[in-house]
Design an enzyme around this catalytic site. Structure first.
Site, mmCIF file in Angstrom:
data_model
loop_
_atom_site.group_PDB
_atom_site.id
_atom_site.type_symbol
_atom_site.label_atom_id
_atom_site.label_comp_id
_atom_site.label_asym_id
_atom_site.label_seq_id
_atom_site.Cartn_x
_atom_site.Cartn_y
_atom_site.Cartn_z
ATOM 1 N N HIS A 184 10.633 5.274 -4.351
ATOM 2 C CA HIS A 184 9.871 5.276 -3.101
ATOM 3 C C HIS A 184 10.778 5.690 -1.936
ATOM 4 O O HIS A 184 10.387 6.494 -1.083
ATOM 5 C CB HIS A 184 9.278 3.899 -2.817
ATOM 6 C CG HIS A 184 7.949 3.657 -3.456
ATOM 7 N ND1 HIS A 184 7.815 3.385 -4.794
ATOM 8 C CD2 HIS A 184 6.685 3.637 -2.931
ATOM 9 C CE1 HIS A 184 6.528 3.214 -5.078
ATOM 10 N NE2 HIS A 184 5.832 3.364 -3.974
ATOM 11 N N HIS A 243 12.350 -4.189 -4.475
ATOM 12 C CA HIS A 243 13.689 -3.605 -4.549
ATOM 13 C C HIS A 243 14.695 -4.440 -3.776
ATOM 14 O O HIS A 243 14.339 -5.124 -2.815
ATOM 15 C CB HIS A 243 13.701 -2.179 -3.978
ATOM 16 C CG HIS A 243 13.073 -1.156 -4.868
ATOM 17 N ND1 HIS A 243 13.679 -0.698 -6.023
ATOM 18 C CD2 HIS A 243 11.891 -0.499 -4.784
ATOM 19 C CE1 HIS A 243 12.894 0.193 -6.601
ATOM 20 N NE2 HIS A 243 11.798 0.328 -5.879
#
Length: 394
Positions: free
Chosen positions: A149, A196
């Protein structure tokens, strides 16, 4: 060396992500962990504390105290996944510039393939839950390093900015500002959702920046070549299938290979459709290529109306195309089952890997071809086409 290791361990610490979440209103209820607890990876995706307590990746109960950040960051993360791509890529092709759209897809596919491959090679787990609250289940079984991302949050807007600036007059202050907002929104959303570590994000941003330096000009040259090469469909099909076959896979199943198949299918479909437009003479290159002659004006009310009609028609056609392809594959499943072929993995409750990757590749290959080739022709028949579309062979 010791300081570097300390810095890496600090950026990998899930407690750092948990603090970020609490700052923006995500509160874990019950069994809260002290920030002094150190988490180290154990086997099977578990995490072991410095007190030798093994903790499963479990979201636990949580409460959202600020709805604004919740909805904003969910919007941000959708900009970097297939929902965002399915909206942005077709919109760009139909309403802005299809040549830039092709190059954007090429850069996206290259960056994502490299990022996804590194994930399955390094195999670093996502931040531990607890202390992190996992607000998104979709990619939980994927590995986390690097954040793709974050890579796309850099790769897409800044590659588009480069290509647009070569073709049109733009306001760089506004363009760079939008690109930075896009990047920040997506990257912070991954921390907010607990998907993350900070290190994953930083690694993704740095890797994408390094990859853009050679691949942005390469994608420009490659797109121009592919639009006029006689055997482009065969080259694209062979290359993308080969890349899927050599994609690194580990002992534990993750959806990254399927997602990579989807991405490569999209890229091959878009570029094949563009090649068809050029080969059949529907698109040409007769346009003023000097950016000083290509002004970007704010759309009028009539232009906005045409964009809405054009896009609405296009997205409806994409939805129908997906349903048709899905129905065809349901029939294929039935035929394979009758022939005694196993089509589902009982452990994962999904298609076996070969079928899953094949279906995803073919689905997005066909729908992407419809997006850039069939839908613009339909728009032309209904007189809602964008006239400059026909001069975007390169």
């Amino acid at each position: 060396m010791g300081n570097i290791k300390k810095c890496i361990n600090y950026l990998k610490d899930p407690a750092l992500v948990a603090r970020f979440q609490r700052f923006f209103g995500v509160v874990r209820l019950g069994n809260q962990q002290e920030e002094s607890v150190v988490f180290t990876p154990a086997e099977n995706g578990e995490w072991k504390t410095n007190g030798s307590v093994v903790l499963k990746r479990d979201d636990g109960d949580h409460r959202i105290t600020n709805k604004f950040w919740f909805y904003l960051f969910f919007l941000g993360t959708y900009l970097g996944d297939e929902i965002g791509y399915s909206i942005i890529i077709p919109f760009f092709i139909w309403n802005i510039d299809s040549a830039i759209g092709r190059k954007m897809v090429l850069v996206w596919a290259i960056v994502m393939y490299i990022g996804q491959s590194i994930k399955d090679i390094i195999q670093w787990p996502r931040p531990a839950c607890p202390p992190v609250v996992r607000l998104q289940k979709k990619w939980s079984v994927e590995y986390g390093m690097p954040s793709t991302h974050a890579m796309i949050s850099i790769a897409l807007p800044f590659s588009v900015l480069h290509y647009i600036s070569n073709r049109y007059q733009i306001d760089y202050t506004i363009a760079i500002g939008l690109a930075l907002v896009w990047c920040v929104l997506i990257t912070l959303s991954r921390l907010y959702l607990g998907m993350h570590t900070v290190l994953d994000i930083i690694a993704g941003l740095l890797l994408a920046t390094v990859l853009l330096i050679p691949f942005v000009p390469i994608a420009d040259i490659l797109d121009r070549f592919l639009m006029y090469f006689k055997w482009t469909p065969l080259v694209l099909l062979t290359t993308t299938v080969l890349l899927i076959l050599v994609y690194p896979t580990g002992d534990q199943w993750t959806p990254t290979k399927g997602d990579t198949s989807l991405i490569l299918g999209t890229c091959a479909g878009i570029l094949t459709g563009g090649w068809l437009l050029v080969t059949l003479g529907i698109q040409n290159e007769y346009r003023a290529l000097n950016p000083t002659n290509n002004h970007v004006d704010w759309p009028s009310l009539k232009d906005i109306g045409m964009i809405v009609i054009r896009s609405g028609l296009g997205y409806a056609c994409i939805a129908v195309s997906f349903l048709i392809v899905k129905y065809v594959f349901v029939v294929v499943d039935v035929l394979l089952t009758k022939c005694g072929v196993t089509v589902t993995d009982s452990n994962l409750n999904r298609h076996i890997a070969v079928l899953d990757n094949t279906y995803k590749y073919l689905t997005f290959y066909l729908v992407s071809g419809v997006t850039i080739f069939v839908i613009p022709l339909l728009q032309r028949e209904l007189h809602v086409q964008r006239l400059s579309f026909y001069n975007e062979a390169k």
